[in-house]
Design an enzyme around this catalytic site. Sequence first.
Site, PDB file in Angstrom:
ATOM      1  CG  ASP A 171      -5.159   6.098   2.245  1.00  0.00           C
ATOM      2  OD1 ASP A 171      -5.236   5.742   3.435  1.00  0.00           O
ATOM      3  OD2 ASP A 171      -4.304   6.893   1.819  1.00  0.00           O
ATOM      4  CB  CYS A 214      -3.733   1.803   7.034  1.00  0.00           C
ATOM      5  SG  CYS A 214      -3.449   3.327   7.962  1.00  0.00           S
ATOM      6  CB  CYS A 272      -0.979  -0.018   1.175  1.00  0.00           C
ATOM      7  SG  CYS A 272      -0.210  -0.015   2.812  1.00  0.00           S
TER       8      CYS A 272
HETATM    9  P1  4NP Z   1      -1.771   2.789   4.097  1.00  0.00           P
HETATM   10  O1  4NP Z   1      -2.412   4.130   4.676  1.00  0.00           O
HETATM   11  O2  4NP Z   1      -1.211   3.131   2.720  1.00  0.00           O
HETATM   12  O3  4NP Z   1      -2.922   1.858   4.017  1.00  0.00           O
HETATM   13  O4  4NP Z   1      -0.699   2.363   5.068  1.00  0.00           O
HETATM   14  C1  4NP Z   1      -1.693   5.333   4.742  1.00  0.00           C
HETATM   15  C2  4NP Z   1      -0.868   5.557   5.815  1.00  0.00           C
HETATM   16  C3  4NP Z   1      -0.171   6.756   5.901  1.00  0.00           C
HETATM   17  C4  4NP Z   1      -0.327   7.713   4.918  1.00  0.00           C
HETATM   18  C5  4NP Z   1      -1.165   7.469   3.846  1.00  0.00           C
HETATM   19  C6  4NP Z   1      -1.847   6.281   3.763  1.00  0.00           C
HETATM   20  N1  4NP Z   1       0.358   8.934   5.012  1.00  0.00           N
HETATM   21  O5  4NP Z   1       0.154   9.810   4.146  1.00  0.00           O
HETATM   22  O6  4NP Z   1       1.147   9.138   5.955  1.00  0.00           O
END
Ligand code: 4NP
Length: 154
Positions: A121, A12, A7
Amino acid sequence: MKILMVCLGNICRSPLAEGILKHKVEHLNVEIDSAGTASYHVGEAPDVRSIRIGRAKGINISDLRGRQFAVSDFDRFDLIYVMDHSNLQNVLSLARDTRDRSKVKLLLNESSPGKDLPVPDPYQGGEEGFEKVFQMLDEATDALVKKIENGTYR
Ligand code: 4NP
């Protein structure tokens, strides 16, 4: 078989995907890891909301730590599952050849073939987003495990 879940932040969605799939394939010879296309959260534990939803379903992901996707992951893994179209673009932009590109797939195409649906997301939203993410990951990994068990993976 070696499978990588990818991801953006690796805190997450992909650690939860890793934890859920690991939980389901303990009886199979499958290695699973996860990574983020961005470096923001390298070395960090998963988001508390992902840890919490996992724990509620009997899956402990609190020991996982964020790392960034690297070109060498194309050599280390047979399958690279991305959560959304942005992850897809980011990973494909690092692919060196058609063999690398052929390993990269949208995870939800396992549960909804050909629909190219994203796992959205959930970072900026509330707890309900994480519940939805869990359900999507649960369905997709069920379909994936069946394929692996049947040897019908392609
Ligand atoms: P993930 O979610 O890609 O599912 O881990 C995110 C976690 C952090 C951020 C964006 C999405 N961020 O911009 O810090």
